[in-house]
Design a protein around this motif. Structure first.
Motif, short mmCIF file in Angstrom:
data_model
loop_
_atom_site.label_atom_id
_atom_site.label_comp_id
_atom_site.label_asym_id
_atom_site.label_seq_id
_atom_site.Cartn_x
_atom_site.Cartn_y
_atom_site.Cartn_z
N GLY A 17 0.80 -1.22 0.00
CA GLY A 17 0.00 0.00 0.00
C GLY A 17 0.82 1.27 0.00
N LEU A 18 2.16 1.16 0.11
CA LEU A 18 3.04 2.33 0.11
C LEU A 18 3.85 2.29 -1.19
CD1 LEU A 18 3.37 4.64 2.10
CD2 LEU A 18 5.36 3.49 3.04
N LYS A 19 3.67 3.27 -2.04
CA LYS A 19 4.27 3.25 -3.37
C LYS A 19 5.74 3.64 -3.33
CE LYS A 19 -0.02 4.30 -5.83
NZ LYS A 19 -0.70 5.24 -6.76
N LYS A 20 6.49 3.09 -4.30
CA LYS A 20 7.89 3.44 -4.47
C LYS A 20 8.07 4.19 -5.79
CE LYS A 20 9.89 -0.40 -1.80
NZ LYS A 20 10.86 -1.53 -1.82
N ASN A 21 9.13 5.02 -5.84
CA ASN A 21 9.43 5.75 -7.06
C ASN A 21 10.29 4.90 -8.00
OD1 ASN A 21 12.06 5.89 -6.02
ND2 ASN A 21 11.70 7.90 -5.10
N GLN B 150 7.61 8.60 0.48
CA GLN B 150 7.55 9.23 1.79
C GLN B 150 8.89 9.13 2.50
OE1 GLN B 150 5.40 6.99 0.72
NE2 GLN B 150 3.56 8.19 0.38
N ALA B 151 9.17 10.11 3.33
CA ALA B 151 10.35 10.06 4.18
C ALA B 151 9.89 9.84 5.62
CB ALA B 151 11.14 11.37 4.06
N PHE B 152 10.25 8.72 6.21
CA PHE B 152 9.79 8.37 7.54
C PHE B 152 10.38 9.33 8.58
CE2 PHE B 152 9.73 4.57 4.96
CZ PHE B 152 8.50 4.02 5.24
N SER B 153 9.55 9.73 9.54
CA SER B 153 10.03 10.68 10.54
C SER B 153 9.71 10.25 11.97
CB SER B 153 9.44 12.07 10.27
OG SER B 153 8.02 12.01 10.32
N THR C 243 5.53 20.02 2.98
CA THR C 243 5.84 18.85 3.79
C THR C 243 4.65 18.56 4.70
OG1 THR C 243 8.16 19.43 3.75
CG2 THR C 243 7.47 17.87 5.42
N LYS C 244 4.05 17.38 4.52
CA LYS C 244 2.89 17.00 5.31
C LYS C 244 3.09 15.59 5.84
CE LYS C 244 -0.40 19.91 2.83
NZ LYS C 244 -1.68 19.95 2.12
N SER C 245 2.44 15.32 6.95
CA SER C 245 2.56 14.00 7.55
C SER C 245 1.31 13.18 7.26
CB SER C 245 2.72 14.13 9.07
OG SER C 245 3.90 13.47 9.48
N PHE C 246 1.52 11.89 7.05
CA PHE C 246 0.40 11.00 6.76
C PHE C 246 0.51 9.81 7.69
CE2 PHE C 246 -3.03 9.50 4.38
CZ PHE C 246 -2.85 8.16 4.11
N PRO C 247 -0.08 9.88 8.89
CA PRO C 247 0.08 8.80 9.87
C PRO C 247 -0.60 7.51 9.41
CG PRO C 247 -1.07 10.69 10.82
CD PRO C 247 -0.94 10.94 9.37
N VAL C 248 0.08 6.41 9.58
CA VAL C 248 -0.48 5.10 9.23
C VAL C 248 -0.03 4.07 10.27
CG1 VAL C 248 -0.48 5.56 6.74
CG2 VAL C 248 1.51 4.49 7.79
N ILE C 249 -0.67 2.91 10.22
CA ILE C 249 -0.28 1.79 11.07
C ILE C 249 0.26 0.68 10.18
CG2 ILE C 249 -1.18 -0.02 12.55
CD1 ILE C 249 -2.53 1.94 14.12
N LEU C 250 1.42 0.15 10.57
CA LEU C 250 2.00 -0.99 9.86
C LEU C 250 1.61 -2.27 10.60
CD1 LEU C 250 5.62 0.15 8.93
CD2 LEU C 250 3.53 0.33 7.60
N ASN C 251 0.95 -3.16 9.89
CA ASN C 251 0.57 -4.46 10.44
C ASN C 251 1.56 -5.51 9.95
OD1 ASN C 251 -2.34 -3.01 10.05
ND2 ASN C 251 -2.26 -4.27 11.86
N SER D 271 7.32 -8.80 5.72
CA SER D 271 6.27 -8.07 5.02
C SER D 271 5.33 -7.38 6.00
CB SER D 271 5.48 -9.01 4.11
OG SER D 271 4.43 -8.33 3.47
N TYR D 272 4.96 -6.13 5.64
CA TYR D 272 4.03 -5.35 6.43
C TYR D 272 2.97 -4.77 5.49
CZ TYR D 272 7.28 -5.52 10.36
OH TYR D 272 8.08 -5.95 11.38
N ALA D 273 1.81 -4.56 6.06
CA ALA D 273 0.71 -3.94 5.31
C ALA D 273 0.38 -2.60 5.95
CB ALA D 273 -0.52 -4.85 5.30
N MET D 274 0.22 -1.59 5.10
CA MET D 274 -0.12 -0.26 5.59
C MET D 274 -1.63 -0.14 5.74
SD MET D 274 0.63 3.44 3.85
CE MET D 274 -0.76 3.30 2.73
N ASN D 275 -2.06 0.33 6.90
CA ASN D 275 -3.49 0.50 7.15
C ASN D 275 -3.70 1.79 7.90
OD1 ASN D 275 -6.24 0.24 7.83
ND2 ASN D 275 -6.05 -1.99 7.70
N SER D 276 -4.55 2.64 7.36
CA SER D 276 -4.77 3.93 8.00
C SER D 276 -5.82 3.87 9.10
CB SER D 276 -5.21 4.96 6.94
OG SER D 276 -4.18 5.17 6.03
N TYR D 277 -6.70 2.83 9.07
CA TYR D 277 -7.77 2.74 10.05
C TYR D 277 -8.47 4.10 10.20
CZ TYR D 277 -5.85 -1.80 11.35
OH TYR D 277 -5.43 -3.09 11.32
#
Length: 958
Positions: free
Chosen positions: A537-541, A548-551, A573-581, A587-593
């Motif tokens: 769910g997290l795209k790469k260039n 995204q740059a993790f902070s 610059t904006k933050s997009f909080p997510v949860i990694l399951n 392997s992890y899955a991105m979920n915003s809940y």
């Protein structure tokens, strides 16, 4: 920054309260919405919010409110403020107010109103104002200020009058319990309604507990409030009342507006300007929300369990079912630390820190004047503040800072020794220093890039620190009594890293947060191992890196991590909080809940409180995230076609034509059978909505017109679609909605038929066939004459055409003969020109042969030197003449063409031709003679000949 409107609350520091996501619908934003919105309900069939107001009702169809005046015939406003749903029928409502009372139906897609009590009757029988509407069995009771009223029989549709209580000089309070209706005077007497009269009652719960408000919530639960604003709860037996101290303390003594309702075994109360809750099982009460300047008239719940309030200034939507709460960052907190029950909030700018208790947030102390604050640490049971000016120790009682060390101190750590004495590691711009417990220097070491140390942490008796691009570990090599050496190793990463490291210890593991990804330090191998390579769910260039740059990073449990990667979007610059399951070790899955509810926000820090609540600290807001509160984000909801209209052409008073929307469907209930529209009404507009109210403005819609569109449209926030100039046929408009959680609604549809224009109808085609047959039969009589006349005219036409074609052939023949004659003459001229050129070439050859013979004779008579001089003069003359000729052709192109033609026509010799070029260029006879190796006399003679031929201009006499 955040999606929903948050009402302003004035809160002093240390007393911030978390708020719900709120959307305030006001007259300023929704022009049709009345300012005062009283009783409010949800129409269950189509999830429309309806509220009574001064002039009628308002109903919400999505983003827009509509107004319906109900009674258009009355000169006086109805002053509606009471609205009740019929107990048996969902589309039937009883409404009333200061002037009129009645009922209205939602029939098909329209609203039908019926007046029961006129303005005159209201004044005579109700005392000029409606107080309550009650229902029992098949009767509706409209009760007024004077204790008088009207009973409306549902079946017979008749009404009877209730006689008021005698000697009544003040307003009464009404109660309903166990199907019985009571009235209580301000003096305390209680009356029971029997038939159409009030009967005095000696002993009831209403006068026993001096109740001024009473509401039965269900068969086993009722709530009451007495004249002293004490709150009682009735459970089980009808006479058993229990005083609720917690609720009583929350209710101001001056409030007189009380409304209570039960939802999911929780009692919700509106008291003046506050919304409160009470849990009968846990016996806990609290204020959910204080609306300050608003007066709350009524409230209702939607299917998601969220609340809608009718207020003195519009309608307020409160999202109760979210696992997120929001509050203003009034203190401008940048980041927070919890150290042994004490919370330290570093303020934006990092030059001030607020100290408070971690649980109840009671304010304690503000510390400033220490310079730029890097960190607050609890080490060896002592609090330290690391700043740009130095290291400060805090007194636990007064929080007074005392400077221990000077310089730019990044961090401090305490490491226990075998003798239980231990030592302090202090890292700063000067490098690393080790002190004993009394801050006596034991050892020091300069570090690589001292001035650019970004992060540091003590883990397993090793100090880890990072620069902008590198990561190091420091080990102490101890002797018997002192430090022998510092061993510094650079830590390797098994994946790409970039600037900005952040270090966290969770469950005895060291986590490294880097802009490129997340890593955990393997103590055995000494390598930082990445665990964020594969995040679904997290795209790469194109370079294989995340956009995204993790902070920020916070480990919730063994399988879930909360991160806020910084997003680069249009330079912001904006933050997009997510949860990694964690799905598996790799392997992890991105979920915003529910974090999708926040929208785009700049998150500066993640902080987990002692009660487990996670705070996402932003520049303007602080989001509280209760991860333990499980919410069903895939809760089903519906999309609705709210309105359908077509363009109607009208003519105004100035006879100008314009178009207006003519509504044919309002979407209150199921649509009628397929509607047939005349062809001129083939431009239709569809308005649609949904009943997913969380972050409603971010809902996305997709539509399709079956019969025209091949597929669904792209998702958009637009809630209106217009189709123009539809052809005849049957169409079905379908719409669906996708909310912020990604859940897609059910599909709603509207079917209609566009009738063909008159010239494409079946009877028109039948008329066309009939007309054709009539012409066929009626024309057979004159067909023969018509055919003969046609043949005669055809023959005449053919004869004329033959004559015209014959004449054209003659003209073409003559044209060909003329062209052949001209072609023969042209060929003759070409042959003559060819012969002339051959003659010239022969003449040139003869002259060349003569010159060659002259050269041979000269060689025999005078020798080789004479020949050389002769040939040199000849070459020099040729070269000079070539230059002369080139200039003449450039400056006098007409002359050059004329004399060349004379030479070709043999009117002049070559020598005369050469003389002409020299004289035309302005050369004197002497210069010409020298160039051409002839005498001056010959030049004059040849020039005279050229002037007679008109090739050279005559000599002008002085």
């Amino acid at each position: 920054m955040f999606a929903s409107l948050i009402l302003n609350i004035n809160i002093s520091w240390g007393q911030e309260v978390s708020d719900f996501f709120i959307n305030h619908h006001t007259n300023k934003k929704h022009k049709i919405l009345a300012k005062h919105c009283y009783d409010i309900i949800e129409y269950r069939n189509s999830k429309i919010i309806i509220t009574a107001n001064y002039y009628g009702i308002n109903y919400l169809i999505g983003k827009k409110w509509r107004h319906h005046p109900l009674d258009n015939l009355s000169r006086l406003p109805a002053k509606f403020d009471r609205l009740v749903t019929d107990q048996k029928t969902n589309n039937k409502y009883y409404i009333g107010g200061g002037n009129q009372c009645g009922l209205f139906y939602i029939q098909g897609d329209s609203i039908a109103y019926k007046s029961i009590i006129s303005a005159t009757e209201n004044k005579q029988k109700l005392g000029g104002g409606l107080v309550k509407i009650y229902q029992t069995n098949e009767k509706v009771y409209y009760l007024g200020k004077s204790s008088g009223g009207v009973i409306y029989e549902k079946l017979s549709q008749t009404k009877t009058t209730i006689s008021p209580i005698s000697n009544l000089n003040a307003r009464v309070t009404y109660f309903k319990d166990q199907g019985q209706i009571y009235a209580k005077k301000q003096s305390g007497e209680v009356y029971l309604l029997r038939g159409t009269r009030w009967v005095l009652q000696s002993t009831t719960i209403f006068n026993r507990f001096r109740l001024r408000y009473y509401q039965r919530l269900d068969d086993q639960l009722a709530i009451g409030i007495n004249d002293s604003n004490q709150v009682y709860l009735q459970q089980g037996e009808r006479t058993h009342f229990q005083l609720i101290e917690q609720l009583t303390q929350l209710i101001p003594s001056t409030e007189d507006i009380f409304i209570a309702k039960l939802k999911d075994k929780v009692v919700y109360l509106v008291v003046g300007s506050s919304l409160l809750t009470y849990h009968p099982l846990t016996k806990k009460a609290r204020v959910l929300k204080n609306f300050n300047q608003l007066v709350l008239h009524d409230f209702t719940f939607d299917e998601q369990g969220n609340v809608w309030l009718g207020t003195s200034n519009g309608v307020v939507y409160v999202e109760l079912r979210s696992d997120l709460k929001v509050k203003e960052n009034t203190n401008k907190i940048y980041k927070s630390y919890q150290r042994a029950g004490v919370r330290f909030d570093i303020i934006q700018g990092s030059k001030q820190v607020n100290v408070s208790e971690a649980i109840n947030r009671k304010p304690s102390k503000t510390i400033a004047g220490l310079g730029y604050i890097h960190n607050v640490m609890l080490q060896n049971e002592r609090y330290f503040v690391c700043t740009q000016k130095g290291l400060y120790a805090l007194d636990k009682e007064t929080w007074q800072p005392t400077q221990i060390l000077k310089g730019n101190i990044q961090n401090i750590f305490f490491q226990k020794g075998n003798d239980d004495k231990g030592m302090f590691w202090v890292i700063g711009s000067y490098g690393l220093k080790v002190f004993d417990t009394k801050f006596k220097l034991l050892a020091e070491r300069k570090l690589k890039s001292n001035k650019s140390i970004f992060a540091s942490i003590l883990y397993k008796q090793n100090l880890f620190y990072s620069t902008k691009t590198e990561f190091f570990r420091i080990k102490l090599e101890m002797g018997k009594e002192r430090i022998q050496n510092f061993r510094i190793d650079q830590i390797k990463f098994d994946d790409k890293v970039r600037y900005d490291f952040r270090l966290e210890i969770h469950n005895d593991q060291l986590y490294i947060i880097n802009a490129r990804g997340l890593f955990v330090f393997n103590h055995k191998t000494g390598i930082a191992e990445g665990f964020s390579r594969n995040i679904k769910g997290l795209k790469k260039n194109k370079y294989g890196n995340y956009d995204q740059a993790f902070s920020n990073f916070l480990k919730i449990n063994e399988k879930e991590y909360l991160i806020s990667p910084v997003m680069l979007r249009e330079g912001l610059t904006k933050s997009f909080p997510v949860i990694l399951n964690k799905e598996n070790p790799q392997s992890y899955a991105m979920n915003s809940y529910g974090l999708k509810r926040i929208g785009d926000a700049y998150i500066t820090w993640l902080y987990q409180r002692g009660d487990g609540i996670i705070e996402l600290i932003g520049q303007d807001k602080i989001i509280e995230y209760d991860h333990s509160k499980k919410k069903e984000y895939n809760q089903p909801f519906k999309a609705f076609v709210r309105e359908v209209s077509f363009k109607k052409k009208i003519q105004d008073s100035t006879r100008n034509q314009k178009f207006e929307d003519e509504y044919i469907y309002h979407g209150f209930t199921r649509q009628p059978k397929t509607l047939e529209l005349p062809y001129p009404h083939n431009t239709l507009t569809f308005t649609y909505a949904s009943d997913s109210w969380a972050a409603y403005e971010r809902n996305l819609y997709s539509y399709q017109l079956i019969g025209l569109d091949d597929d669904w449209s792209d998702w958009s926030t637009e809630q209106k679609k217009e189709y123009t100039h539809l052809r005849e046929g049957t169409y079905t408009f379908k719409v669906r909605c996708k909310n912020i959680y990604g859940t897609i609604s059910s599909v709603d549809s509207y079917t209609f038929t566009i009738l063909p224009p008159w010239h494409r109808t079946a009877w028109a085609y039948a008329l066309y066939v009939l007309a054709g047959l009539t012409l066929l039969i009626g024309g057979s009589y004159g067909y023969s004459r018509y055919r003969s006349r046609k043949l005669y005219l055809r023959n005449q036409h053919l004869e004329l055409v033959v004559a015209e074609r014959t004449e054209e052939i003659k003209v073409q023949k003559e044209t060909i003969e003329i062209a052949n004659e001209e072609l023969t003459k042209a060929n003759q001229r070409l042959r003559e020109e060819r012969d002339e050129k051959v003659k010239i070439y022969m003449q040139e050859a003869t002259e060349a042969a003569n010159k060659l013979q002259k050269v041979r004779n000269t060689l025999n008579e005078k020798g080789i030197e004479a020949v050389k001089r002769m040939i040199g003069n000849e070459i020099e003359g040729v070269d000079e003449f070539a230059i002369v000729r080139e200039k003449v052709h450039q400056e006098f192109p007409v002359f050059a063409e004329t004399i060349d033609q004379a030479f070709i026509d043999k009117k002049v010799t070559k020598l005369v031709w050469q003389v002409g070029h020299c004289l035309k260029l302005g050369m004197s006879p002497m210069e010409t003679g020298e160039t051409l190796s002839i005498s001056n006399r010959s030049v004059s003679v040849h020039g005279t000949k050229l002037r007679k031929l008109g090739i050279l201009e005559p000599i002008k006499k002085a």
